[in-house]
Design an enzyme around this catalytic site. Structure first.
Site, short mmCIF file in Angstrom:
data_model
loop_
_atom_site.label_atom_id
_atom_site.label_comp_id
_atom_site.label_asym_id
_atom_site.label_seq_id
_atom_site.Cartn_x
_atom_site.Cartn_y
_atom_site.Cartn_z
N SER A 59 -8.73 -17.03 38.97
CA SER A 59 -8.98 -15.83 38.17
C SER A 59 -8.51 -14.54 38.83
O SER A 59 -8.45 -13.50 38.17
CB SER A 59 -10.48 -15.72 37.85
OG SER A 59 -11.25 -15.67 39.03
N THR A 81 -9.89 -22.58 36.61
CA THR A 81 -11.09 -21.81 36.32
C THR A 81 -11.49 -22.04 34.86
O THR A 81 -10.66 -22.40 34.02
CB THR A 81 -10.85 -20.30 36.51
OG1 THR A 81 -9.79 -19.88 35.64
CG2 THR A 81 -10.46 -19.98 37.95
N ASP A 162 -25.68 -16.34 21.06
CA ASP A 162 -24.22 -16.44 21.09
C ASP A 162 -23.71 -16.23 19.67
O ASP A 162 -23.82 -17.12 18.82
CB ASP A 162 -23.77 -17.80 21.63
CG ASP A 162 -22.28 -17.81 21.97
OD1 ASP A 162 -21.48 -17.18 21.23
OD2 ASP A 162 -21.90 -18.44 22.97
N ARG A 237 -18.82 -12.53 34.53
CA ARG A 237 -17.76 -11.61 34.92
C ARG A 237 -18.40 -10.27 35.26
O ARG A 237 -19.27 -9.78 34.53
CB ARG A 237 -16.73 -11.44 33.79
CG ARG A 237 -15.81 -12.64 33.60
CD ARG A 237 -14.82 -12.74 34.77
NE ARG A 237 -13.83 -13.79 34.59
CZ ARG A 237 -13.90 -15.00 35.14
NH1 ARG A 237 -14.95 -15.32 35.89
NH2 ARG A 237 -12.94 -15.88 34.94
N ASP A 260 -23.57 -12.49 41.28
CA ASP A 260 -22.52 -13.25 41.96
C ASP A 260 -21.16 -12.64 41.67
O ASP A 260 -20.18 -12.97 42.34
CB ASP A 260 -22.54 -14.71 41.49
CG ASP A 260 -21.51 -15.57 42.21
OD1 ASP A 260 -21.57 -15.64 43.45
OD2 ASP A 260 -20.65 -16.16 41.52
N GLU A 265 -15.24 -5.68 41.87
CA GLU A 265 -14.85 -6.75 42.78
C GLU A 265 -13.33 -6.73 43.01
O GLU A 265 -12.58 -6.50 42.07
CB GLU A 265 -15.30 -8.06 42.12
CG GLU A 265 -15.06 -9.33 42.84
CD GLU A 265 -15.55 -10.52 42.00
OE1 GLU A 265 -14.80 -11.51 41.96
OE2 GLU A 265 -16.63 -10.46 41.38
N HIS A 282 -19.13 -14.26 44.52
CA HIS A 282 -18.42 -14.97 43.45
C HIS A 282 -18.22 -16.44 43.83
O HIS A 282 -17.11 -16.97 43.74
CB HIS A 282 -17.07 -14.30 43.17
CG HIS A 282 -16.54 -14.60 41.79
ND1 HIS A 282 -15.68 -13.76 41.12
CD2 HIS A 282 -16.71 -15.66 40.96
CE1 HIS A 282 -15.34 -14.28 39.96
NE2 HIS A 282 -15.96 -15.44 39.84
N GLY A 285 -19.75 -21.05 41.26
CA GLY A 285 -19.08 -22.29 40.87
C GLY A 285 -18.48 -23.06 42.02
O GLY A 285 -17.79 -24.06 41.79
N TYR A 286 -18.75 -22.64 43.24
CA TYR A 286 -18.09 -23.23 44.41
C TYR A 286 -18.85 -24.44 44.96
O TYR A 286 -19.47 -24.39 46.02
CB TYR A 286 -17.92 -22.17 45.50
CG TYR A 286 -16.68 -21.33 45.36
CD1 TYR A 286 -16.16 -21.01 44.11
CD2 TYR A 286 -16.01 -20.83 46.47
CE1 TYR A 286 -15.03 -20.23 43.98
CE2 TYR A 286 -14.88 -20.04 46.35
CZ TYR A 286 -14.40 -19.75 45.10
OH TYR A 286 -13.27 -18.97 44.97
#
EC number: 1.1.1.290
Length: 377
Positions: A59, A81, A162, A237, A260, A265, A282, A285-286
């Site tokens: 990203s 991503t 949503d 984001r 996060d 950033e 960030h 997702g790691y």
């Protein structure tokens, strides 16, 4: 077929294992050259000079006309991503460049990060005797819906919003209800802008436009609708939250906030960081599984583009995993053994110099991050 040249973000997992002649079905007379580059260093001049066939990114690399105008060789772009706001997909389609992103690759990783953050800051919600936590989830795609399932497993109530999806058991509330009635609000939306956005002078315009824009979705007005006791979590984001408004809100309410991702950033101001309950670079997702899944998805897509069968599976690369959700959710004392989120928080705060975390230090934390494991659902 000519030799295959790939320019790849050096932070994509297991490049050597997935992108070699054998894995890509190339014959022994053809070579696969993988050129590793830091994601923020992939620029127009580099691509004009190298003229690669394939571009593999994350990203941090913006894919648009400015990047590819002087390149006529790229035929495939793969982003490891979930998000796509960094990619101008309309432009790629005009150029007949195939695009693939890793939809859903980190949905368990990010959802588990959120659960870990909640139970680290509010461990009382392990207790079944407590009044059930009401978790508000804004955005019910891959990650938001996965988080809703974990919340249900823990006996929590879910309020979901949503506007792009049909009403369901979890898409069951308005934005107003989520903001006003939740104990915790977690954001899981893409970064989108108004369809009529004037991009002149915009600092960071996304490549996604929507009737339901999410840039600064959380601002002074929406924050004011939330109880001061409502925790806010953003692992989506950074620009979804107006950072200046958030700082003012925390000053006024002492709200617990977990970030996060950050609006500006990779630079982070100490003035914001010092106010956060948990801050991480960030890395929601790691996980090993999430990163390998991202690589697997773009590898499979490239194989399809090359008309060859994939021969490698991420499961061949994964060591044994002993973390089982069925056991973990019954034994809260194992949470820190699974993931001590405070260690990541401390690592980020330790990078503060001269009133900020520098972009290079932020990127280094991400690059050198020791990948944690997902718990097995």
């Amino acid at each position: 077929m000519k030799n295959l040249t790939i320019v790849a973000d050096s932070n994509i997992a297991s490049l050597d294992e997935f992108f070699n002649p054998i894995a890509l079905g190339q014959n022994t007379e053809q070579q696969v050259q993988v050129i590793r580059v830091a994601g923020r260093d992939i620029n127009a001049q580099l691509l004009a000079d190298l003229q690669p066939d394939v571009l593999l990114i994350r990203s941090v690399t913006q894919i648009d006309q400015a990047l590819l105008a002087n390149n006529n060789s790229v035929k495939f772009v793969g982003s490891a991503t979930i998000g796509t706001d960094h990619v101008d997909q309309d432009y790629l389609a005009e150029r007949n460049i195939t695009f693939a992103n890793a939809t859903g690759c980190s949905k368990h990783s990010v959802a588990q990060y959120v659960v870990s953050a909640i139970l680290t800051l509010r461990p009382q919600y392990w207790a079944q005797s407590m009044t059930p936590l009401t978790l508000g989830i804004i955005g019910l795609g891959n990650i938001g819906s996965t988080l809703a399932q974990y919340a249900s497993d823990l006996g929590w109530q879910v309020l979901g919003y949503d506007p792009l999806l049909a009403t369901s058991d979890i898409n069951n509330a308005s934005l107003e209800q989520v903001l006003c009635q939740s104990d915790i609000v977690s954001l899981h939306v893409p970064l989108t802008d108004k369809k009529d956005t004037d991009t002149q002078g915009a600092m960071s315009i996304s490549n996604n436009f929507s009737d339901y824009p999410t840039r600064h979705l959380i601002n002074a007005e929406t924050l004011a609708r939330m109880s001061p006791h409502t925790m806010l979590i953003n692992s989506a984001r950074g620009p979804v939250i107006d950072a200046a408004a958030l700082e003012a809100d925390i000053d006024a309410t002492e709200r617990q906030v977990v970030l996060d991702v950050f609006e500006h950033e990779p630079q982070i101001a100490e003035s914001l960081l010092s106010k956060l309950a948990i801050a991480t670079p960030h890395i929601a997702g790691y996980t090993l599984e999430g990163k390998l899944r991202g690589t697997q998805i773009i590898y499979d897509a490239l194989c399809e583009k090359l008309a060859v069968l994939p021969v490698l599976s991420m499961h061949q690369l994964l060591p044994l995993n002993t973390y089982l959700w069925s056991e973990l959710k019954e034994n809260p004392d194992r949470l820190l053994k699974f993931y001590d989120i405070k260690k990541d928080d401390t690592a980020l705060r330790n990078k503060i110099t001269s009133g900020q975390v520098k972009g290079s230090d932020f990127d280094q934390l991400r690059r050198d991050y020791h990948l944690r494991r997902e718990w097995q659902a």
